[in-house]
Design an enzyme around this catalytic site. Structure first.
Site, mmCIF file in Angstrom:
data_model
loop_
_atom_site.group_PDB
_atom_site.id
_atom_site.type_symbol
_atom_site.label_atom_id
_atom_site.label_comp_id
_atom_site.label_asym_id
_atom_site.label_seq_id
_atom_site.Cartn_x
_atom_site.Cartn_y
_atom_site.Cartn_z
ATOM 1 N N ASN A 93 -8.547 6.721 -6.959
ATOM 2 C CA ASN A 93 -9.533 5.800 -7.552
ATOM 3 C C ASN A 93 -10.965 6.233 -7.303
ATOM 4 O OD1 ASN A 93 -8.776 2.200 -7.793
ATOM 5 N ND2 ASN A 93 -9.239 3.700 -9.370
ATOM 6 N N THR A 120 -9.768 0.274 -3.452
ATOM 7 C CA THR A 120 -9.181 0.679 -4.732
ATOM 8 C C THR A 120 -8.715 -0.536 -5.527
ATOM 9 O OG1 THR A 120 -6.916 0.884 -3.917
ATOM 10 C CG2 THR A 120 -8.364 2.788 -3.602
ATOM 11 N N CYS A 121 -8.305 -0.283 -6.763
ATOM 12 C CA CYS A 121 -7.826 -1.357 -7.639
ATOM 13 C C CYS A 121 -6.367 -1.727 -7.379
ATOM 14 C CB CYS A 121 -7.984 -0.948 -9.108
ATOM 15 S SG CYS A 121 -9.697 -0.801 -9.633
ATOM 16 N N ASP A 122 -5.713 -1.019 -6.448
ATOM 17 C CA ASP A 122 -4.307 -1.257 -6.167
ATOM 18 C C ASP A 122 -4.156 -2.375 -5.135
ATOM 19 O OD1 ASP A 122 -1.613 -1.132 -5.540
ATOM 20 O OD2 ASP A 122 -1.548 1.058 -5.542
#
Length: 385
Positions: A364, A324-326
């Protein structure tokens, strides 16, 4: 999630033939049923399954096939899942805090056993049939588990004495229950709880019909499998010593230890950076690896190439990120993978049946994960014919 009906030989055989680009959970019904039989033969009392650990339909069906017909449920949704797998299943509703609507659903579903840890919660069970069992849940400051369940649930021994007396006056079947905490590797924790249970019953002047010794049984996270039989023996010795000839019937409710060993997760390496010391996987803490964030890294990891062969080489400590982008999507540091690992390889996390499915999200857009049935979870040299 999609369930594949085909029975594959092992994870490596499936990976080399299909080269999936999303995570895959491999289920071995043989391992699951063997674990259930180990509990049933070794524990010596009623073995139930804590559905929260993994509520997949094929998990419940295989447990029923192995002779598990009583289930620890924590919500109406879990009740429905169990009833779908086994309409005659016995339900134990051991989440001690419930709404009025949840209690009504439990009564409608025919819950046979309820737990309470507070006077107000017992008041809310006024409509429960008198023939139902009500188990008073108590907690002690006992160490030995990965984390303690007593902070959230459990009466003090003094409170448990009064609750047990009230349960008896109301005409319900009186019982006691406790939970030593998740991933408990100290048999002494059960010993302490059992001896306190005997004192509570004696102080209350109540003969309890059953004693639920909870879950908490440890799963294999290091490669050295916990000796469940040592815990079983400790439980039975403590019961005989504390209760004498008038011992209650025993119940246990394993979740993690029942289902963990029957699943292996395959996550694919998307990229390696910083000279291979940083690895990006197609699964992470928002997916099937959530439990590693809370429980710490497992040492039971292999890497196989797309052809299904085991990677060997010098173990290198890695930083592992999920897809994910986290930036929080990161495992605890230090997972060791061979220095021969490459993008496109699969990291096999063994013993991943507990809380992998139950806690995974679709954050996501990365929630997809097949569950594939295999005969064996071992074997990394696949043969293509």
């Amino acid at each position: 999630m999609q369930n594949h009906s085909a029975l594959w030989r092992n994870p490596a055989n499936h990976l080399c033939r299909t080269t999936p680009d999303q995570p895959v959970l491999y289920l071995s019904p043989r391992v699951l049923q063997d674990t259930a039989l180990r509990f049933r033969r070794g524990f010596g009392g009623l073995v139930t399954y804590a559905v929260k650990a993994n509520d997949r339909a094929e998990v419940l069906a295989n447990l029923v096939a192995a002779g598990i017909t009583t289930f620890d449920v924590a919500s109406p949704a879990e009740m429905a899942a169990v009833r779908a797998a086994c309409p005659q299943a016995v339900l134990h509703y051991n989440n001690p805090v419930r709404s009025v609507a949840e209690i009504a659903a439990g009564i409608e579903m025919g819950v046979a056993s309820w737990s309470v840890d507070e006077a107000g919660e017992l008041d809310k069970l006024a409509d429960v049939p008198p023939e139902a069992e009500i188990a008073v849940r108590f907690a002690l400051p006992v160490k030995g588990a990965a984390y303690d369940f007593g902070d959230k649930f459990g009466a003090t021994p003094d409170q448990a004495v009064e609750l047990l007396r009230r349960v008896t006056r109301l005409g319900h079947v009186p019982a006691l229950c406790f939970h030593p905490g998740t991933q408990c590797e100290d048999a002494g924790a059960w010993d302490s709880y059992i001896r306190e249970a005997a004192r509570i019953a004696e102080r209350a002047g109540v003969r309890i019909a059953r004693l639920n010794v909870g879950g908490g049984f440890a799963a294999n996270r290091t490669g050295a499998a916990p000796d469940l039989e040592v815990v079983f023996d400790a439980i039975h010795w403590a019961v005989r010593d504390a209760f004498g000839t008038d011992a209650p019937q025993l119940i246990c409710e394993p979740g993690r230890a029942m289902v963990a060993e029957s699943f292996t997760l395959a996550a694919r390496i998307k990229a390696l950076r910083a000279g291979g010391r940083t690895v990006f996987l197609n699964d992470g803490i928002y997916g099937r690896l959530t439990d590693l964030r809370d429980m710490g890294l497992t040492r039971r990891v292999d890497v196989v190439c797309p052809a299904g062969c085991l990677r060997s080489g010098h173990a290198v400590s890695r930083v592992i990120y999920g897809p994910t982008c986290d930036s929080l999507d990161r495992l605890p540091d230090g997972l060791e993978l061979p220095d021969t690992s490459a993008a496109g390889d699969y990291v096999l996390f063994h013993g991943m049946g507990a809380y992998s499915v139950a806690m995974g999200t679709a954050f996501n857009g990365y929630g997809a994960c097949d569950v594939v049935t295999v005969d064996l979870l071992s074997g990394h040299h696949a043969t293509v014919s």
